[in-house]
Design an enzyme around this catalytic site. Structure first.
Site, mmCIF file in Angstrom:
data_model
loop_
_atom_site.group_PDB
_atom_site.id
_atom_site.type_symbol
_atom_site.label_atom_id
_atom_site.label_comp_id
_atom_site.label_asym_id
_atom_site.label_seq_id
_atom_site.Cartn_x
_atom_site.Cartn_y
_atom_site.Cartn_z
ATOM 1 N N ARG A 11 -9.019 7.820 10.081
ATOM 2 C CA ARG A 11 -8.181 8.619 9.173
ATOM 3 C C ARG A 11 -8.431 10.078 9.510
ATOM 4 N NH1 ARG A 11 -7.096 8.179 2.750
ATOM 5 N NH2 ARG A 11 -5.787 6.553 3.635
ATOM 6 N N CYS A 13 1.953 4.302 -3.103
ATOM 7 C CA CYS A 13 0.797 3.957 -2.270
ATOM 8 C C CYS A 13 -0.525 4.277 -2.968
ATOM 9 C CB CYS A 13 0.883 4.690 -0.938
ATOM 10 S SG CYS A 13 1.026 6.475 -1.121
ATOM 11 N N GLN A 36 -0.588 1.186 5.372
ATOM 12 C CA GLN A 36 0.046 1.137 4.055
ATOM 13 C C GLN A 36 1.382 0.391 4.146
ATOM 14 O OE1 GLN A 36 -1.129 2.529 0.958
ATOM 15 N NE2 GLN A 36 0.511 1.174 0.271
ATOM 16 N N HIS A 86 1.279 6.501 8.181
ATOM 17 C CA HIS A 86 0.325 5.667 7.437
ATOM 18 C C HIS A 86 0.731 4.195 7.623
ATOM 19 C CE1 HIS A 86 -2.773 4.580 4.802
ATOM 20 N NE2 HIS A 86 -2.355 5.076 3.659
ATOM 21 N N ARG A 121 -3.484 -4.301 0.837
ATOM 22 C CA ARG A 121 -4.122 -3.543 1.914
ATOM 23 C C ARG A 121 -5.214 -4.401 2.557
ATOM 24 N NH1 ARG A 121 -3.863 1.986 1.944
ATOM 25 N NH2 ARG A 121 -4.803 1.646 3.988
HETATM 26 N N1 NVA Z 1 0.854 11.297 1.559
HETATM 27 C C1 NVA Z 1 -0.449 11.054 1.012
HETATM 28 C C2 NVA Z 1 -0.805 9.602 1.117
HETATM 29 C C3 NVA Z 1 -2.124 9.217 0.506
HETATM 30 C C4 NVA Z 1 -2.463 7.765 0.694
HETATM 31 C C5 NVA Z 1 -1.476 11.920 1.724
HETATM 32 O O1 NVA Z 1 -1.386 12.047 2.943
HETATM 33 O O2 NVA Z 1 -2.338 12.479 1.048
HETATM 34 N N1 CP Z 2 -3.033 4.460 -0.246
HETATM 35 C C1 CP Z 2 -4.154 4.914 0.350
HETATM 36 O O1 CP Z 2 -4.240 5.028 1.566
HETATM 37 O O2 CP Z 2 -5.178 5.196 -0.508
HETATM 38 P P1 CP Z 2 -6.547 5.917 -0.137
HETATM 39 O O3 CP Z 2 -6.198 7.348 0.219
HETATM 40 O O4 CP Z 2 -7.374 5.819 -1.374
HETATM 41 O O5 CP Z 2 -7.167 5.224 1.025
#
Ligand code: NVA
Ligand code: CP
Length: 341
Positions: free
Chosen positions: A133, A295, A163, A160, A323
């Site tokens: 990530r 999400c 997800q 993502h 997930r």
């Molecule tokens: N668009 C959000 C998704 C979090 C799971 C982010 O990147 O923070």
């Molecule tokens: N939806 C998702 O990716 O959640 P987190 O940021 O908690 O991993």
């Protein structure tokens, strides 16, 4: 921003995939990755989803399938669902997940300037896969290009995909495989939007992105998603009027208005997106049996009202649970413990 090599490549035929620049190097079998959904075609998505269903129904049958495997999990951003579901899922499969914060006083050397190239080569000597990530999609692509093990995108600023896999599993549980769904994402063009746009053509779904003209999805991703949709006989469109967009929708999906890394722009983003809050009124323009997806993490009172998020149409916790199952299936396939066909 500029398209990455994969987005620019044009529609993939079934069975082919976007290989990075390092794809032809060496004679060892090429590692499969999930840098984005561009790495998988419709048949492979189907395989992941059917295995995810089986893994969910009979988790005991997959216990130990990844015994003695090591997975490096690099995190440069916060996480609840992704970190926990990968760690738990991999442990259930018998693998060891190493949680490696990229930053902070005890983080990886990559945060002190070690190249992705060297990091990929070194980690490939120790572990069997990398889950990452981070901010730049380029980091995921470089790790994949220079290492010899599967690399999984656990969220970047651009995509993502994990997800989207769980979301696809959740929608199939809810609606079955045969109904042609219209999914409307209401919010800014972002990583989650982009992955849903690429999911549409691969899952036989029409996707509408309801975003203000000032916060559209990235043009190269849109073009690529539309080309894939044209080839698949589905559609990916952008509509700035949220009511028009959600009319007749089977699925309304939203996400935070302020993504991780955008904290400095929060005020401006919230202003631009104020008219895009998902409310009971907005939901009333969708089909009667429409579902609400998010999400998570959610911000009640910003992108969505508490009434809708916690209401009867919401399937947010099924998404969160899936997930775990979808990623277990993905790792079994990428790490060679289950066949792709
Ligand atoms: N668009 C959000 C998704 C979090 C799971 C982010 O990147 O923070
Ligand atoms: N939806 C998702 O990716 O959640 P987190 O940021 O908690 O991993």
């Amino acid at each position: 921003s500029a398209p990455n090599a994969c987005e620019a490549a044009g529609p993939v035929a079934h069975g082919s995939r976007c290989a990075g620049p390092g794809a032809a190097a060496g004679s060892a079998p090429m590692a499969r990755h999930l840098r984005s959904l561009l790495d998988i075609d419709n048949n492979e998505l189907e395989r992941i989803l059917s295995l995810a269903d089986t893994v969910k129904k009979d988790p005991a049958a997959y216990r130990g399938k990844l015994a003695h495997k090591q997975v490096a999990m690099i995190f440069s951003k916060p996480s609840t669902r992704t970190r926990v579901s990968f760690d738990v899922g991999l442990t259930q499969l018998g693998a060891h997940a190493l949680y490696l914060p990229a930053g902070g006083p005890t983080g990886l050397q990559v945060n002190r300037g070690e190249t992705n190239h060297d990091t990929a080569k070194v980690l490939s000597r120790y572990v069997d896969a990398i889950v990452i990530r981070t901010f730049a999609q380029k980091q995921v692509d470089e790790l994949a290009d220079h290492g010899s093990i599967p690399v999984v995108n656990a969220l970047t600023d651009r995509y993502h995909p994990c997800q989207a896999l769980a979301d696809a599993q959740t929608l199939r549980e809810r609606f079955g495989k045969d109904r042609r769904l219209k999914l409307v994402f209401v919010g800014p063009g972002n990583n989650v939007t982009h992955s849903l746009m690429l999911l549409g053509p691969r899952a036989g779904m029409d996707v509408v992105c309801a975003s203000p003209e000032t916060l559209p999805p990235v043009a190269s991703v849109l073009e690529r998603a539309q080309a894939d949709a044209a080839a698949a006989g589905t559609s990916v469109t952008v509509e700035s009027d949220p009511v028009k967009a959600v009319t007749g929708a089977d699925v309304i999906y939203t996400d935070t208005f302020v993504s991780m890394g955008q904290e400095d722009e929060a005020e401006e983003l919230l202003k631009k997106l104020a008219a895009y809050q998902v409310t009971t009124e907005l939901m009333s323009h969708a089909k009667e049996d429409a579902v609400l997806m998010h999400c998570l993490p959610a911000h009640r009172g910003e992108e969505i009202t508490a009434e809708v998020l916690d209401g009867p149409q919401s399937i947010i916790f099924d998404q969160a649970e899936n997930r775990l199952h979808a990623q277990k299936a993905l790792m079994l396939l990428l790490m060679g413990a289950e066949p792709w066909s």
